[in-house]
Every structure is written in C-alpha cells, then in structure tokens.
Scaffold this active site. Sequence first.
Site, short mmCIF file in Angstrom:
data_model
loop_
_atom_site.label_atom_id
_atom_site.label_comp_id
_atom_site.label_asym_id
_atom_site.label_seq_id
_atom_site.Cartn_x
_atom_site.Cartn_y
_atom_site.Cartn_z
N GLY A 218 0.82 -1.20 0.00
CA GLY A 218 0.00 0.00 0.00
C GLY A 218 0.85 1.25 0.00
N PRO A 260 5.01 -5.13 -2.19
CG PRO A 260 6.82 -3.72 -1.92
CD PRO A 260 6.45 -5.15 -1.89
N GLY A 261 3.53 -3.50 -5.01
CA GLY A 261 3.40 -3.52 -6.45
C GLY A 261 3.70 -2.13 -6.99
NE ARG A 298 -3.94 3.09 -11.28
CZ ARG A 298 -3.71 4.23 -10.65
NH1 ARG A 298 -3.33 5.28 -11.35
NH2 ARG A 298 -3.86 4.34 -9.37
CE1 TYR A 302 -9.37 1.23 -8.70
CE2 TYR A 302 -7.57 1.51 -10.25
CZ TYR A 302 -8.37 0.69 -9.47
OH TYR A 302 -8.14 -0.66 -9.47
CB CYS A 328 -17.86 4.40 -29.03
SG CYS A 328 -17.00 4.77 -30.57
CD GLU A 329 -18.00 3.26 -22.17
OE1 GLU A 329 -18.24 3.50 -20.98
OE2 GLU A 329 -18.17 2.15 -22.69
CE1 TYR A 356 -2.37 -3.43 -9.15
CE2 TYR A 356 -1.24 -1.47 -8.38
CZ TYR A 356 -1.59 -2.78 -8.21
OH TYR A 356 -1.16 -3.46 -7.10
C1 LIG Z 1 -2.62 -5.63 -4.77
C2 LIG Z 1 -1.94 -6.24 -3.63
C3 LIG Z 1 -0.67 -5.81 -3.25
C4 LIG Z 1 0.05 -4.65 -3.92
O1 LIG Z 1 -0.50 -3.42 -3.60
P1 LIG Z 1 0.21 -2.06 -4.11
O2 LIG Z 1 -0.66 -0.99 -3.66
O3 LIG Z 1 0.34 -2.15 -5.59
O4 LIG Z 1 1.56 -2.03 -3.49
C5 LIG Z 1 -0.07 -6.47 -2.20
N1 LIG Z 1 -0.67 -7.50 -1.57
C6 LIG Z 1 -1.89 -7.95 -1.92
C7 LIG Z 1 -2.49 -9.09 -1.20
C8 LIG Z 1 -2.56 -7.34 -2.96
O5 LIG Z 1 -3.77 -7.78 -3.30
#
Ligand SMILES: *Cc1c(COP(=O)(O)O)cnc(C)c1O
Length: 401
Positions: A218, A260-261, A298, A302, A328-329, A356
């Site tokens: 997060g 982390p992603g 996104r 979001y 087309c929206e 994402y």
């Molecule tokens: C999506 C997700 C993440 C990565 O979240 P980020 O906000 O991209 O860092 C980590 N753990 C779990 C279980 C997730 O579903």
Amino acid sequence: MTQKLLLSLAKKYDTPLYVYDSGKISAQYKRITTAFSSVASLRINYAVKALSNINILKVFKQLNSGLDTVSIQEVQLGLKAGFDPNDIIFTPNGVSLEEIEQAKDLGVQINIDNISILEQFGQKHPKTPVCIRINPHIMAGGNSKISVGHIDSKFGISIHQLPHIHRVVENTGMLINGIHMHTGSDIYDVDAFLRATEILFNAAETFKDLAYIDFGSGFKVPYKEGDIETDIEELGKKLSKRFNEFCKDFGRDLTLMFEPGKFLVSEAGKFLVNVNVVKQTTSTVFAGVDTGMNHLIRPMFYDAYHHIENISNPKGKERFYSVVGYICETDTLGANRRINEISEGDILSFSNAGAYCFSMASNYNSRYRPAEVLIHKGKDYLIRKRETIDDILRNQEQLTL
Ligand SMILES: *Cc1c(COP(=O)(O)O)cnc(C)c1O
C-alpha cells in the site's frame, strides 16, 4: 528515460506503447531493502498483478525478489519466469479450495483469508504450512475501491475472530507459519500503518510456529509534483526497530515481508500515445489520442491522475486541453490540463504508467492492446508484440450460420 529517448521509441515501435525502465525498478527495490537493512531477515515479494509481463518478473528474479500472486495463473507465470516455488506467496481472495490446492501442489506458500477455507484446508492438509491473512480494521487507502482494511471489507479474517482461528488450528493440528495483513493501497500515514502493525504483532504472539510476518503493501508513490508519498525511510526506521524488539520477545528471528506492487513499478513506466485529432468545442479544446480507457482505465475507474506531457513540443506555449480516448463512451484521460501546445501527430507521454496500467488493459471496442518495451542496461527490447486481428479472433468459434 529522456523525452528524446521516448520519442525515438515511439517512432521505432509505433503507438500506443508502454515503456518500462528496469533501472528505476531496481532503484525502488533498493530503497526498501536499504530502509529495512537493520532487520536480520527481510523478504520483498513483488505483487505481480501491478505489471505481469514475464520479463518484468525476470527483472525481479535478478534483484533476488520473491513474488506475491493472487491467482493460479500468476503463480504459473512466476514459475515460468524461473522462480523457485518457495519464493512465491499465493494471496488470493475468495477463490475455491481447488485453486488453493493447485497452488499447494505447485509448492508455493499459501495465504488463507477466510475461516471456511482454513477449516477445509486444515482438515485435508494439516502438514502444509499456511499463512493467515488478518484484517486489522484500520482504515487506509486512497479511495473506497482500493481501501481493503475497513470493517465491511471482504478481505482477510477479522482480528476479532482470532479465538475462532485458534480453535480451527487446534482442531485440525495445522501449522501456521506466517501472519499477513494488506490494508489497502496509497498509504501515506506512517503512524496509521504502525497502528495496524501493532495489532498484527499482538496476533503474531499467539502463533508459536511462526516463521514470518507479512505487512502487505500500500506504499503510495507521487503522481503529481509535490504529491505526498509513503516515507519509506521513516517507516523503515520505525518498523524495523519495533520488529527487532518483537523478535527478541518472541525468542527468535522472524522474516519481515512486504509485497509492494505500485511502489516498485509505477514510476518506472511511461505510456506513449499519438494525437489523432485536436478538436475545439464551445468550451473545451480536446486532444483525441490513439488509446482510451481500454488501455489505461485508472482515470475513469479510480479518478486517478496521470501526468501528461507533449514530448513532441516540450518548449511550446502552454495551453489547456482535455485529453480524451477513442473509445465510444466518455473516456477522459486527463481533464483541463496545462500542456505544451498540441498539434495532430504529436506524441504525448503519460507518467506513472508502470502499475495497474497494461495489466488492466482490455480489447474493448475490439482494439488491440498496446505493445510493451523494456529499457534494460541501456538497450530497448520489445517485450510484447503488437496484437493483430488473429489475437482478437483467437478463441472465438466461427459458426456457419
Ligand atoms: C494488490 C496487492 C498488493 C500490492 O499493492 P500495491 O498498492 O500495488 O503495493 C499487495 N498485496 C496484496 C495481497 C494485494 O492484493
């Protein structure tokens, strides 16, 4: 990645094009490992769902990262990228017992997030170590779609159900080797995060076979100039200290995990698009581009902000534009933005296009998804070819009607 390089890549590979910089990925990876360097055992598991091209996974393999996966397909991708099953954690939500058993058979670490499956899995496979996803009920997250820690969230097992978890563990004789939380995306408040970790520590104390504590992710990254971001260095200092104290009380060193992603890949990506048309209406100047919410969902999904630059005319006079897609929206990618004067045929670059973005792209309107390029050690590599009409038709049975 300089504007000049990006412009040359748009020419070489055509648009729409996603470009990723492995140098930025490894710099972010090193920021986390440095921030937590006082912890005896640290494990970073990259969240595959942010950007799942197999070559990106190979970049993480080289960095010695593990993987966090949320579907059996992501597990398979990780294995194909060369990861050892031990270095993959499977953290799904609401999947079938069969899918969890498939992951077990592949040898990956399993994380269970509901008591029903915990009970069923524990009865059938008491010897397979399992991690438990706890919901500490700390509000966090940039918006309601990505905040997953609140009381009504579908994620994790409520911390208030800890006694029930223990009954299941005792009755089945199963082994709990990890405890996990993931409270949502876009956390900027280190103290809120630390409050959630205290709740997790309290729960962790009660599991004697524990090998690791997984604090999820997060971490917030900046999208605009001056944006707040998670202060990873401060978090590293405070949480490492607390973690080391906990391990001392617990009686042995545990592994501290994160998954982390966004933090690892968001800023490593740029999305390059071509301006098809500049259209003046009574109130707005629109720049219509050769992409849309099919490739970058996104902003519409979001209300996310992605910074947009005109890399064909970086010194041009600044004017206000709404950058819109060709779907087309209504698919506004950036409303009322100050951008250097745009002409038809210019290349625009979207920032924060690593996380994402491609991974949420679709073929809506029967459009091809973008190609992807990786910049690695000074060279550019095409890592996903542009699609053709055969890709659109691939799994369609063509009836003779
Ligand atoms: C999506 C997700 C993440 C990565 O979240 P980020 O906000 O991209 O860092 C980590 N753990 C779990 C279980 C997730 O579903």
